[in-house]
Motif scaffolding. Structure first.
Motif, short mmCIF file in Angstrom:
data_model
loop_
_atom_site.label_atom_id
_atom_site.label_comp_id
_atom_site.label_asym_id
_atom_site.label_seq_id
_atom_site.Cartn_x
_atom_site.Cartn_y
_atom_site.Cartn_z
N SER A 174 0.56 -1.16 0.26
CA SER A 174 -0.36 -0.19 -0.09
C SER A 174 0.83 1.18 -0.08
CB SER A 174 -0.77 -0.05 1.38
OG SER A 174 -1.61 -1.35 1.08
N LYS A 175 2.01 1.42 0.76
CA LYS A 175 3.19 2.56 0.73
C LYS A 175 3.84 2.52 -0.33
CE LYS A 175 6.99 3.97 3.05
NZ LYS A 175 7.49 4.73 2.06
N VAL A 176 3.68 1.79 -0.92
CA VAL A 176 4.13 1.72 -2.61
C VAL A 176 3.65 2.18 -3.63
CG1 VAL A 176 4.98 0.96 -5.09
CG2 VAL A 176 6.21 0.10 -2.59
N VAL A 177 2.35 1.92 -3.18
CA VAL A 177 1.20 2.80 -4.19
C VAL A 177 0.96 3.53 -4.19
CG1 VAL A 177 -1.17 2.69 -4.72
CG2 VAL A 177 -0.39 0.49 -4.55
N VAL A 178 0.52 3.93 -2.45
CA VAL A 178 0.40 5.09 -2.51
C VAL A 178 1.87 6.57 -2.69
CG1 VAL A 178 0.92 7.31 -0.22
CG2 VAL A 178 -1.29 4.93 0.03
N ASP A 179 2.98 6.39 -2.57
CA ASP A 179 3.91 7.05 -3.06
C ASP A 179 3.85 7.14 -4.49
OD1 ASP A 179 4.95 6.98 -0.44
OD2 ASP A 179 6.68 5.55 -0.72
N ALA A 180 3.51 6.57 -5.19
CA ALA A 180 3.10 5.95 -6.63
C ALA A 180 2.38 6.93 -7.16
CB ALA A 180 3.45 4.89 -7.47
N ASN A 181 1.24 6.76 -6.49
CA ASN A 181 -0.30 8.15 -6.33
C ASN A 181 0.75 9.67 -5.90
OD1 ASN A 181 -2.06 6.11 -7.50
ND2 ASN A 181 -2.56 5.34 -5.38
N ASP A 224 1.66 14.89 -7.91
CA ASP A 224 3.28 15.74 -8.51
C ASP A 224 3.11 16.08 -9.94
OD1 ASP A 224 3.03 16.27 -5.86
OD2 ASP A 224 4.74 14.74 -5.30
N SER A 225 3.52 14.67 -11.09
CA SER A 225 3.78 14.55 -12.49
C SER A 225 2.21 15.64 -12.21
CB SER A 225 3.83 13.27 -12.90
OG SER A 225 4.34 13.31 -14.15
N PHE A 226 1.73 14.96 -12.51
CA PHE A 226 0.35 15.99 -12.98
C PHE A 226 0.30 17.17 -12.52
CE2 PHE A 226 -3.94 16.92 -12.63
CZ PHE A 226 -4.64 16.88 -13.61
N ASN A 227 0.95 17.30 -11.62
CA ASN A 227 0.16 19.01 -11.32
C ASN A 227 1.38 19.59 -12.12
OD1 ASN A 227 -1.99 18.58 -9.47
ND2 ASN A 227 -0.15 18.66 -7.15
N GLU A 228 2.78 19.13 -12.10
CA GLU A 228 3.92 19.69 -13.15
C GLU A 228 3.28 20.22 -14.56
OE1 GLU A 228 8.77 19.04 -13.91
OE2 GLU A 228 7.38 17.87 -12.77
N LEU A 229 2.74 18.95 -14.76
CA LEU A 229 1.94 18.53 -16.74
C LEU A 229 0.96 19.89 -16.57
CD1 LEU A 229 1.77 14.91 -17.16
CD2 LEU A 229 3.37 17.12 -18.27
N GLN A 230 -0.38 20.37 -15.20
CA GLN A 230 -0.95 21.19 -15.15
C GLN A 230 -0.40 22.29 -15.54
OE1 GLN A 230 -3.88 19.52 -16.55
NE2 GLN A 230 -5.04 20.55 -15.27
N ILE A 231 0.54 23.04 -14.38
CA ILE A 231 0.88 24.14 -14.56
C ILE A 231 1.36 24.59 -15.85
CG2 ILE A 231 3.24 25.17 -13.75
CD1 ILE A 231 2.14 23.93 -11.08
#
Length: 215
Positions: free
Chosen positions: A92-99, A104-111
């Protein structure tokens, strides 16, 4: 787990989905499964199994009897259950970290997308503006027009000052002319009065001479 059913519609009708639980019940079920680390609605929750293993191990330790083998056996079972319970947590931690990384990548792409859109909007505004040469020519024409207006304004001010001086001089001349006319009229009147008085004096003198001759 969400139960989703589907009914087959007749010809020309759309197929609709039906859910066994509402959004609030779904949230409660998902939250409960995350807390208890269960993936299905069947079987005993892993957290409850871990609790039982711990209670069994603690109960044996508290006994005064010589039960080292039982303690070791229950200790190993408890450690094994901990490892079993820890593995999904790590996953679950791995999944959370990946999410989080994906977010963050999505926010960067949005910016970045917003920045590109702003640049595109600015580019369109710049594209709609006339060429720099036309703008410079327009500015030069406006500056020349302003300079001409300023020169014309200076000329008008000078002309106005000259007209004011000429009008003041004209008023002065008219005033002097009026005084001169009044003086001349007064002089003529005085001369006429003197002539009249002299004539009357002569007539009076002539009348007296005639009277003396008759006597």
């Amino acid at each position: 787990m969400l139960a989703k059913g589907r009914k087959v519609a007749g010809r020309g009708e759309e197929m609709s989905a039906h859910y066994a639980f509402g959004p609030q019940e779904d949230d409660a079920i998902i939250k409960h499964r995350l807390l208890t680390r269960t993936t299905t609605t069947r079987g005993e929750p892993p957290l409850k199994k871990l609790q039982k293993k711990f209670m069994s191990f603690a109960t044996v330790i508290e006994k005064d009897t010589d039960n080292i083998s039982d303690c070791e056996r229950l200790y190993k079972a408890f450690i094994q259950e901990i490892n079993t319970f820890e593995l999904p947590l790590l996953k679950s931690k791995v999944v959370v970290d990946a999410n989080i990384r994906e977010k963050d990548s999505f926010n960067e792409l949005q910016i970045e997308r917003q920045h590109k859109e702003e640049c595109e909007a600015i580019r369109k505004v710049i594209f709609l503006q006339p060429p720099r040469s036309e703008t410079e020519k327009l500015i030069a024409d406006l500056e020349k027009e302003i300079s001409d207006l300023e020169a014309e304004n200076v000329a008008c001010v000078r002309t106005l000052e000259l007209r004011k001086k000429q009008f003041a001089l004209l008023l002065h001349v008219v005033e002097e002319l009026q005084i001169s006319i009044e003086d001349e009229q007064k002089s003529i009147a005085d001369e006429l009065r003197a002539i009249a008085e002299e004539k009357m004096s002569i007539e009076e003198s002539g009348g007296a001479s005639d009277a003396m001759a008759v006597d």
